[in-house]
Write a protein that holds these residues in place. Structure first.
Motif, mmCIF file in Angstrom:
data_model
loop_
_atom_site.group_PDB
_atom_site.id
_atom_site.type_symbol
_atom_site.label_atom_id
_atom_site.label_comp_id
_atom_site.label_asym_id
_atom_site.label_seq_id
_atom_site.Cartn_x
_atom_site.Cartn_y
_atom_site.Cartn_z
ATOM 1 N N ILE A 12 18.782 38.689 34.924
ATOM 2 C CA ILE A 12 19.368 37.420 34.458
ATOM 3 C C ILE A 12 20.847 37.612 34.147
ATOM 4 N N ALA A 13 21.163 38.712 33.482
ATOM 5 C CA ALA A 13 22.560 38.999 33.142
ATOM 6 C C ALA A 13 23.399 39.192 34.403
ATOM 7 N N ALA A 14 22.844 39.862 35.403
ATOM 8 C CA ALA A 14 23.579 40.065 36.664
ATOM 9 C C ALA A 14 23.881 38.726 37.323
ATOM 10 N N TRP A 15 22.907 37.815 37.314
ATOM 11 C CA TRP A 15 23.161 36.467 37.856
ATOM 12 C C TRP A 15 24.218 35.757 37.014
ATOM 13 N N GLY A 16 24.178 35.959 35.701
ATOM 14 C CA GLY A 16 25.200 35.372 34.834
ATOM 15 C C GLY A 16 26.584 35.907 35.139
ATOM 16 N N VAL A 17 26.677 37.204 35.399
ATOM 17 C CA VAL A 17 27.959 37.809 35.771
ATOM 18 C C VAL A 17 28.469 37.188 37.073
ATOM 19 N N ILE A 18 27.576 37.022 38.031
ATOM 20 C CA ILE A 18 27.968 36.405 39.312
ATOM 21 C C ILE A 18 28.506 35.002 39.078
ATOM 22 N N LEU A 19 27.797 34.213 38.284
ATOM 23 C CA LEU A 19 28.260 32.847 37.991
ATOM 24 C C LEU A 19 29.589 32.857 37.245
ATOM 25 N N LEU A 20 29.736 33.785 36.321
ATOM 26 C CA LEU A 20 30.992 33.884 35.580
ATOM 27 C C LEU A 20 32.150 34.253 36.505
ATOM 28 N N LEU A 21 31.914 35.192 37.403
ATOM 29 C CA LEU A 21 32.969 35.588 38.347
ATOM 30 C C LEU A 21 33.379 34.424 39.249
ATOM 31 N N ILE A 22 32.414 33.619 39.635
ATOM 32 C CA ILE A 22 32.729 32.428 40.439
ATOM 33 C C ILE A 22 33.509 31.428 39.593
ATOM 34 N N ALA A 23 33.093 31.254 38.343
ATOM 35 C CA ALA A 23 33.748 30.286 37.456
ATOM 36 C C ALA A 23 35.200 30.658 37.155
ATOM 37 N N VAL A 24 35.495 31.958 37.040
ATOM 38 C CA VAL A 24 36.865 32.364 36.700
ATOM 39 C C VAL A 24 37.754 32.551 37.940
ATOM 40 N N PHE A 25 37.182 32.402 39.115
ATOM 41 C CA PHE A 25 37.977 32.597 40.331
ATOM 42 C C PHE A 25 39.195 31.665 40.395
ATOM 43 N N PRO A 26 39.073 30.388 39.979
ATOM 44 C CA PRO A 26 40.286 29.544 39.983
ATOM 45 C C PRO A 26 41.407 30.109 39.114
ATOM 46 N N ALA A 27 41.071 30.778 38.019
ATOM 47 C CA ALA A 27 42.109 31.392 37.181
ATOM 48 C C ALA A 27 42.799 32.528 37.931
ATOM 49 N N ASN A 28 42.030 33.279 38.718
ATOM 50 C CA ASN A 28 42.638 34.359 39.507
ATOM 51 C C ASN A 28 43.569 33.801 40.576
ATOM 52 N N ILE A 29 43.169 32.712 41.199
ATOM 53 C CA ILE A 29 44.036 32.068 42.200
ATOM 54 C C ILE A 29 45.300 31.538 41.530
ATOM 55 N N TYR A 30 45.125 30.864 40.398
ATOM 56 C CA TYR A 30 46.262 30.322 39.655
ATOM 57 C C TYR A 30 47.214 31.446 39.229
ATOM 58 N N HIS A 31 46.662 32.555 38.751
ATOM 59 C CA HIS A 31 47.470 33.700 38.343
ATOM 60 C C HIS A 31 48.260 34.259 39.530
ATOM 61 N N PHE A 32 47.607 34.334 40.695
ATOM 62 C CA PHE A 32 48.286 34.806 41.903
ATOM 63 C C PHE A 32 49.445 33.877 42.265
ATOM 64 N N ILE A 33 49.205 32.572 42.227
ATOM 65 C CA ILE A 33 50.255 31.600 42.578
ATOM 66 C C ILE A 33 51.421 31.699 41.597
ATOM 67 N N LYS A 34 51.116 31.812 40.295
ATOM 68 C CA LYS A 34 52.184 31.978 39.293
ATOM 69 C C LYS A 34 52.982 33.252 39.561
ATOM 70 N N GLY A 35 52.289 34.334 39.866
ATOM 71 C CA GLY A 35 52.959 35.604 40.146
ATOM 72 C C GLY A 35 53.803 35.528 41.401
ATOM 73 N N TRP A 36 53.293 34.837 42.410
ATOM 74 C CA TRP A 36 54.012 34.673 43.678
ATOM 75 C C TRP A 36 55.323 33.944 43.434
ATOM 76 N N ARG A 37 55.250 32.867 42.657
ATOM 77 C CA ARG A 37 56.457 32.079 42.366
ATOM 78 C C ARG A 37 57.495 32.891 41.599
ATOM 79 N N LYS A 38 57.020 33.723 40.686
ATOM 80 C CA LYS A 38 57.934 34.518 39.862
ATOM 81 C C LYS A 38 58.208 35.892 40.472
ATOM 82 N N LYS A 39 57.564 36.159 41.610
ATOM 83 C CA LYS A 39 57.697 37.437 42.300
ATOM 84 C C LYS A 39 57.335 38.614 41.381
#
Length: 117
Positions: free
Chosen positions: A66-93
């Motif tokens: 159950i916890a492993a499935w929760g980790v998978i769901l959490l990783l999917i849920a936080v993926f937009p933050a990783n994309i956003y962080h990448f875009i912010k970093g790209w803009r600021k180089k």
């Protein structure tokens, strides 16, 4: 201790430490939450608690899957933050290669968690 148990312990410890880090460095985590998500403090708090709880649950045999499935769901849920962080970093180089590497790393982490479902 088997290789599988070592892998599970490492995963569990990493998630507990990552969760604790949400409370030690809240500004960092809040800064990478996309603005359209709203209450960044609450989201940071909830994701930190979730990581700690899931990390602990991974080590309880009755809850490992159950916890492993929760980790998978959490990783999917936080993926937009990783994309956003990448875009912010790209803009600021800033640390673009590290941020770019983090995106496919999410899929590796999902696979790792899946091995315990």
């Amino acid at each position: 201790m088997s290789t599988e148990n070592i892998s599970l312990w490492i995963m569990a410890i990493l998630y507990v430490l990552a969760g604790v880090n949400h409370f030690l460095m809240p500004r960092f985590y809040e800064s990478i939450i996309p603005p359209f998500f709203g209450n960044k403090k609450l989201i940071n708090w909830l994701s930190g608690i979730a990581e700690i709880m899931l990390g602990i649950m991974l080590l309880i045999p009755a809850y490992t899957s159950i916890a492993a499935w929760g980790v998978i769901l959490l990783l999917i849920a936080v993926f937009p933050a990783n994309i956003y962080h990448f875009i912010k970093g790209w803009r600021k180089k800033k640390m673009v290669w590290v941020l770019a590497l983090r995106l496919p790393l999410q899929f590796v982490l999902i696979w790792w968690a899946y091995t315990f479902t």
